[in-house]
Design a protein around this motif. Structure first.
Motif, PDB file in Angstrom:
ATOM      1  N   GLY A 107      21.589  -8.739   8.784  1.00 29.70           N
ATOM      2  CA  GLY A 107      20.562  -9.497   9.492  1.00 29.70           C
ATOM      3  C   GLY A 107      19.143  -9.005   9.275  1.00 29.70           C
ATOM      4  N   ILE A 108      18.903  -8.329   8.145  1.00 26.45           N
ATOM      5  CA  ILE A 108      17.572  -7.797   7.840  1.00 26.45           C
ATOM      6  C   ILE A 108      16.980  -8.598   6.682  1.00 26.45           C
ATOM      7  CG2 ILE A 108      16.287  -5.761   7.063  1.00 26.45           C
ATOM      8  CD1 ILE A 108      18.589  -4.065   8.346  1.00 26.45           C
ATOM      9  N   GLU A 109      15.764  -9.087   6.871  1.00 27.18           N
ATOM     10  CA  GLU A 109      15.074  -9.832   5.823  1.00 27.18           C
ATOM     11  C   GLU A 109      14.697  -8.905   4.680  1.00 27.18           C
ATOM     12  OE1 GLU A 109      11.555 -11.891   7.236  1.00 27.18           O
ATOM     13  OE2 GLU A 109      12.509 -12.138   9.201  1.00 27.18           O
ATOM     14  N   SER A 110      14.612  -9.462   3.495  1.00 24.50           N
ATOM     15  CA  SER A 110      14.096  -8.693   2.364  1.00 24.50           C
ATOM     16  C   SER A 110      13.065  -9.552   1.652  1.00 24.50           C
ATOM     17  CB  SER A 110      15.216  -8.291   1.408  1.00 24.50           C
ATOM     18  OG  SER A 110      15.847  -9.424   0.882  1.00 24.50           O
ATOM     19  N   GLU A 111      12.133  -8.869   1.027  1.00 27.80           N
ATOM     20  CA  GLU A 111      11.062  -9.559   0.325  1.00 27.80           C
ATOM     21  C   GLU A 111      10.795  -8.799  -0.966  1.00 27.80           C
ATOM     22  OE1 GLU A 111       6.645 -11.169   1.614  1.00 27.80           O
ATOM     23  OE2 GLU A 111       7.955 -10.299   3.122  1.00 27.80           O
ATOM     24  N   ILE A 112      10.878  -9.488  -2.084  1.00 28.61           N
ATOM     25  CA  ILE A 112      10.523  -8.881  -3.363  1.00 28.61           C
ATOM     26  C   ILE A 112       9.061  -9.236  -3.584  1.00 28.61           C
ATOM     27  CG2 ILE A 112      10.951  -8.848  -5.845  1.00 28.61           C
ATOM     28  CD1 ILE A 112      13.925  -9.405  -5.154  1.00 28.61           C
ATOM     29  N   ALA A 113       8.207  -8.236  -3.321  1.00 31.47           N
ATOM     30  CA  ALA A 113       6.770  -8.476  -3.320  1.00 31.47           C
ATOM     31  C   ALA A 113       6.057  -7.143  -3.494  1.00 31.47           C
ATOM     32  CB  ALA A 113       6.354  -9.125  -1.995  1.00 31.47           C
ATOM     33  N   CYS A 114       4.759  -7.200  -3.513  1.00 29.14           N
ATOM     34  CA  CYS A 114       3.949  -5.994  -3.605  1.00 29.14           C
ATOM     35  C   CYS A 114       3.174  -5.834  -2.304  1.00 29.14           C
ATOM     36  CB  CYS A 114       2.984  -6.090  -4.787  1.00 29.14           C
ATOM     37  SG  CYS A 114       1.861  -4.685  -4.896  1.00 29.14           S
ATOM     38  N   THR A 115       3.394  -4.731  -1.628  1.00 29.68           N
ATOM     39  CA  THR A 115       2.707  -4.469  -0.364  1.00 29.68           C
ATOM     40  C   THR A 115       1.195  -4.578  -0.527  1.00 29.68           C
ATOM     41  OG1 THR A 115       4.494  -3.086   0.470  1.00 29.68           O
ATOM     42  CG2 THR A 115       2.303  -2.698   1.410  1.00 29.68           C
ATOM     43  N   ASN A 117      -3.866 -11.032   3.013  1.00 31.79           N
ATOM     44  CA  ASN A 117      -3.656 -11.208   4.456  1.00 31.79           C
ATOM     45  C   ASN A 117      -2.314 -11.869   4.755  1.00 31.79           C
ATOM     46  OD1 ASN A 117      -6.060  -9.965   5.341  1.00 31.79           O
ATOM     47  ND2 ASN A 117      -7.184 -11.837   4.824  1.00 31.79           N
ATOM     48  N   LYS A 118      -1.281 -11.539   3.979  1.00 34.99           N
ATOM     49  CA  LYS A 118       0.051 -12.108   4.168  1.00 34.99           C
ATOM     50  C   LYS A 118       1.059 -11.036   4.603  1.00 34.99           C
ATOM     51  CE  LYS A 118      -0.751 -16.147   1.886  1.00 34.99           C
ATOM     52  NZ  LYS A 118      -0.730 -17.405   2.559  1.00 34.99           N
ATOM     53  N   TYR A 119       0.553  -9.852   4.937  1.00 36.97           N
ATOM     54  CA  TYR A 119       1.450  -8.756   5.286  1.00 36.97           C
ATOM     55  C   TYR A 119       2.082  -9.025   6.642  1.00 36.97           C
ATOM     56  CZ  TYR A 119       3.395  -4.088   5.604  1.00 36.97           C
ATOM     57  OH  TYR A 119       4.258  -3.038   5.694  1.00 36.97           O
TER      58      TYR A 119
END
Length: 120
Positions: free
Chosen positions: A103-111, A118-120
């Motif tokens: 139940g944990i979301e994951s995101e392949i992105a760059c912090t 402003n999408k953090y």
């Protein structure tokens, strides 16, 4: 109030992306805890070298290659973050599946990119 981020794979080296991420997160007043191989401080954040039972972690941002991540699967899942960000070079579909099952979301992105947009 901003939610706490764990930087996993934190580095004291100012040229490393994990170090830059800590600087930028703190510049936005986002609470940060950090785990790395060497103790020290980045801005006002102490880098822990022992796994801590951090409370209220919203986001884990990974700076460990997929092979190194394996030993942290249970630890990260046990922290019960809302999401895990896989920064470039850390993409790991096996771990993404495990996170989803828990139940944990994951995101392949760059912090750093997320923060700059402003999408953090």
């Amino acid at each position: 109030m901003p939610k706490k981020t764990l930087v996993l794979g934190a580095s004291l080296n100012e040229s490393r992306y994990s170090n830059i991420a800590i600087h930028r997160l703190r510049a936005r007043s986002i609470p940060v805890v950090a785990f790395g191989l060497r103790e020290g401080k980045v801005v006002d954040v102490t880098i822990d070298t022992d796994r801590q039972d951090y409370s209220d972690v919203d986001t884990v941002t990974l700076y460990l290659n997929p092979k190194r991540q394996q030993e942290y699967y249970e630890y990260i899942i046990g922290l019960k973050p809302r999401r895990v960000i896989f920064n470039p070079g850390t993409e790991n579909m096996e771990f993404v599946s495990l996170l989803r099952e828990n139940g944990i979301e994951s995101e392949i992105a760059c912090t750093l990119v997320l923060l700059s947009m402003n999408k953090y």
